[in-house]
Design a protein around this motif. Structure first.
Motif, PDB file in Angstrom:
ATOM      1  N   ILE A  79      -4.671   7.032   0.068  1.00 47.22           N
ATOM      2  CA  ILE A  79      -3.883   7.131   1.305  1.00 47.22           C
ATOM      3  C   ILE A  79      -3.743   5.885   2.109  1.00 47.22           C
ATOM      4  O   ILE A  79      -3.084   5.639   2.914  1.00 47.22           O
ATOM      5  N   LYS A  80      -4.885   5.346   1.979  1.00 43.85           N
ATOM      6  CA  LYS A  80      -5.143   3.966   2.796  1.00 43.85           C
ATOM      7  C   LYS A  80      -3.864   3.087   2.155  1.00 43.85           C
ATOM      8  O   LYS A  80      -3.181   2.385   3.018  1.00 43.85           O
ATOM      9  N   ASN A  81      -3.777   2.817   0.787  1.00 41.15           N
ATOM     10  CA  ASN A  81      -2.748   2.005   0.346  1.00 41.15           C
ATOM     11  C   ASN A  81      -1.141   2.640   0.755  1.00 41.15           C
ATOM     12  O   ASN A  81      -0.604   1.848   0.867  1.00 41.15           O
ATOM     13  N   ILE A  82      -1.069   4.076   0.557  1.00 39.29           N
ATOM     14  CA  ILE A  82       0.017   4.445   1.180  1.00 39.29           C
ATOM     15  C   ILE A  82       0.618   4.055   2.474  1.00 39.29           C
ATOM     16  O   ILE A  82       1.803   3.657   2.874  1.00 39.29           O
ATOM     17  N   GLU A  83      -0.715   4.306   3.333  1.00 42.83           N
ATOM     18  CA  GLU A  83      -0.556   3.859   4.799  1.00 42.83           C
ATOM     19  C   GLU A  83       0.019   2.303   4.953  1.00 42.83           C
ATOM     20  O   GLU A  83       0.812   1.944   5.607  1.00 42.83           O
ATOM     21  N   ALA A  84      -0.756   1.564   4.330  1.00 40.27           N
ATOM     22  CA  ALA A  84      -0.649   0.212   4.483  1.00 40.27           C
ATOM     23  C   ALA A  84       1.033   0.012   3.882  1.00 40.27           C
ATOM     24  O   ALA A  84       1.516  -1.162   4.637  1.00 40.27           O
TER      25      ALA A  84
END
Lengths: 252, 407
Positions: A79-84
């Motif tokens: 999720i962190k990558n998607i948000e980034a």
């Protein structure tokens, strides 16, 4: 013909991208590399998968196979990558999708305040600056419903730019507009292009493609059929399918 | 009708101005204005005659049976007890007091029901749209079960099948000094002792502080962009401050413990099973309808809104709170008002299990004892009318307020 502003930095990379809707194979082995500052125009008949492809880039659609890398961040389950990635990728939709319960200014400052945690004053100053760039600062306190389609789409562009994206995705930004409003939106997009923004545009505005695109991509049946720089693409299409498509849309 | 309207002698405007043709007067039964006047006069006289007949008939009948009309009975002694009362009431109180007691009990169940049904309904409505299969299916199952069984049956279920089957007072289920039995839920009554005032002061100070913090946090976010967990701090303060004060001042709160005397409990606070059963049934039943309303409201917000918010990097929770719910509310409020009105009026089913609401006490016992049917029924109807009108007035005001922000 614009000379390319592309740098060597890789901005968006799709490797062997595959996507299915149930049994239906929408995207078949898509490979695409977009460098920083490059402008790509994607065209093709409806249902060819062009919208789906760019919607995969900010994960509005989930892909099943292959890799997507945006500005060195791999798009995976994290999720962190998607948000980034979403913070770096702006998107403009066919139907604008402005928030009707908020004023134009509120539309523009909402994400900077809640996602980037920017002070309101700063966010508002930046929003006004961008509204000025899309030439509607005087509409800042109106609600989207009070604006024309062209004005709404320009607000939508400003709203995306407020997040300072590195890449802009345009999903048929002029298809829902009256003919006399298409130009005002294209002008904004051309200006954005000359400033060096990396852009992926799904559009049938061939004039726009000829003016700003570094490459034109033709898709059919979920595959990239042809890819070329605009002059060659329009004057010397290689594939039969491309020739047919071009003859149909350039007839009038 | 419509053809008559068009033939009414209006002169055509514009070119015909110079040589105005003689305006012919239509026959009076073809003139729409005179026609409608005639119909209204006719309707009024029919209505007047009907009402005159009803009133005249009633007065004659009352006179024949020797019943005096008027509201004098309200001051007479009632002479019957009521199982639950929010104010001091004894058998020596007047019939007027039975009205007040019933009214307060009705308002109590309506307010309790509306609050519980709203909270439960919103949670279920959002849950039914959840990505989590289990959560969504559970919510769907709940809704389909509870909105498709008649409310009266549900009241009977909670009352006879659940609460009435609890043990006798002597075999009460006991925990933490409270008792549950078929006479209701009995728990210790708090009795403030000296020094408890400090805790109360602390409680209100905490509320005030929370309000100040919320304002400060909003300002700070506008200036610096930093967010502050306002909700958590508020909960912490409002619970924590009075608790700390309470502990440090030596727990100045006595408890009036309920005790079993004979066949029943003395002392403490008793919540009668009729109230619990009615409250459960009304909230659970109405929540199912509210959940559907909320779901409809959320679905009415186009998918493009969620996509735009997602593309801007907003999380699911923030998208729901800042984008979806505010737009859904505009669709939800009008049908929600209807549900509140339904719940209030449905609370009169109380009479089926003997919860002493207005209908049970006033339109029931009082009416039976006094025979003042016209007065009692019209007072009762006036109460429901007034309550409903007040609710819808408030909800319309709220609706207008959130609609206005559209443009």
């Amino acid at each position: 013909m614009s000379h390319s502003q592309a740098t060597d930095k890789m901005m968006v990379e799709l490797r062997n991208l595959n996507k299915w809707y149930g049994e239906f194979h929408v995207l078949k082995n898509i490979n695409l590399e977009v460098k920083q500052g490059e402008k790509i125009v994607i065209c093709g008949p409806s249902g060819s998968g062009k919208s789906t492809m760019i919607r995969c880039i900010n994960h509005l659609e989930e892909h099943q196979k292959g890799d997507i890398i945006v500005n060195d961040i791999p798009l995976n389950e994290d999720i962190k990558n998607i948000e980034a990635i979403r913070k770096e990728v702006g998107m403009v939709f066919q139907h604008f999708n402005l928030f009707p319960h908020l004023t134009v200014l509120e539309n523009c400052v909402l994400a900077p305040i809640w996602v980037k945690k920017m002070p309101r004053k700063e966010a508002e100053a930046q929003a006004m600056e961008l509204l000025e760039r899309v030439k509607i600062p005087d509409q800042a306190l109106k609600y989207p419903g009070q604006l024309s389609g062209g004005q709404q789409q320009r607000v939508a562009i400003a709203r995306s730019l407020c997040m300072n994206p590195d890449v802009m995705l345009f999903d048929e930004p002029t298809s829902a507009l009256d003919p006399e409003m298409i130009k005002e939106v294209l002008d904004v997009m051309i200006e954005l292009a000359t400033e060096g923004m990396t852009m992926l545009c799904v559009t049938h505005e061939m004039g726009f493609a000829k003016t700003v695109a570094d490459r034109v991509i033709f898709m059919d049946g979920g595959q990239i059929v042809e890819e070329n720089e605009p002059h060659e693409f329009f004057n010397n299409p290689q594939h039969e399918r491309t020739q047919l498509f071009l003859s149909q849309i350039l007839q009038h | 009708m419509s053809s008559d309207m068009s033939s009414s002698g209006h002169k055509p405007d514009g070119s015909a101005k110079e040589k105005a043709p003689p305006v012919s007067q239509p026959k009076f039964w073809n003139d729409p204005k005179k026609r409608s006047l005639l119909f209204q006069v006719l309707l009024l006289s029919v209505l007047g005659f009907v009402f005159y007949t009803i009133i005249d008939n009633t007065l004659t009948n009352l006179e024949q049976r020797g019943i005096t009309t008027g509201f004098d009975f309200l001051t007479r002694e009632a002479g019957f007890g009521i199982a639950m009362s929010l104010i001091d009431y004894t058998e020596a109180s007047s019939y007027g007091m039975t009205f007040i007691v019933g009214l307060l009990n009705t308002i109590l169940i309506a307010v309790m029901g509306i609050i519980a049904a709203t909270i439960l309904g919103f949670i279920l409505g959002v849950a039914r749209l959840s990505d989590n299969w289990l959560v969504a299916k559970f919510s769907a199952l709940y809704i389909e079960i509870f909105r498709n069984i008649p409310l009266l049956l549900q009241i009977f279920f909670w009352y006879y099948a659940v609460l009435r089957t609890l043990p006798q007072p002597r075999q009460s289920i006991e925990f933490l000094g409270s008792f549950i039995n078929n006479r209701g839920f009995i728990f210790p009554a708090p009795v403030p002792e000296e020094g408890f005032g400090l805790v109360t002061v602390g409680f209100f100070a905490a509320i005030a502080a929370s309000w100040l913090i919320a304002r400060w946090a909003k300002k700070r976010q506008e200036l610096t962009g930093q967010q502050f967990p306002v909700a958590l701090t508020t909960i912490g303060l409002v619970i924590g401050v009075p608790l700390v004060l309470f502990l440090f001042s030596g727990m100045p709160l006595g408890l009036d413990h309920p005790e079993l005397k004979g066949f029943n409990f003395k002392g403490g606070i008793t919540v009668i099973p009729e109230l619990i059963a009615l409250w459960l049934a009304l909230s659970i039943y109405t929540a199912a309808f509210i959940a559907e309303t909320v779901r409809a409201g959320i679905l009415a917000v186009s998918h493009g809104q969620t996509e735009a918010a997602t593309a801007l990097g907003m999380s699911k929770a923030k998208t729901l709170r800042l984008i979806v719910i505010p737009q859904a509310l505009r669709v939800v409020i009008p049908p929600l008002t209807s549900q509140y009105l339904n719940l209030t009026k449905n609370s009169s089913l109380a009479t089926a299990i003997g919860y002493p609401d207005l209908v049970n006490v006033f339109a029931g016992t009082t009416l039976n004892q006094t025979g003042q049917a016209i007065e009692v029924i019209s007072m009762t109807m006036a109460v429901y009318l007034a309550l409903s009108l007040m609710t819808s007035f408030f909800m319309n005001w709220y609706n207008a307020r959130i609609q206005l922000s559209e443009r």
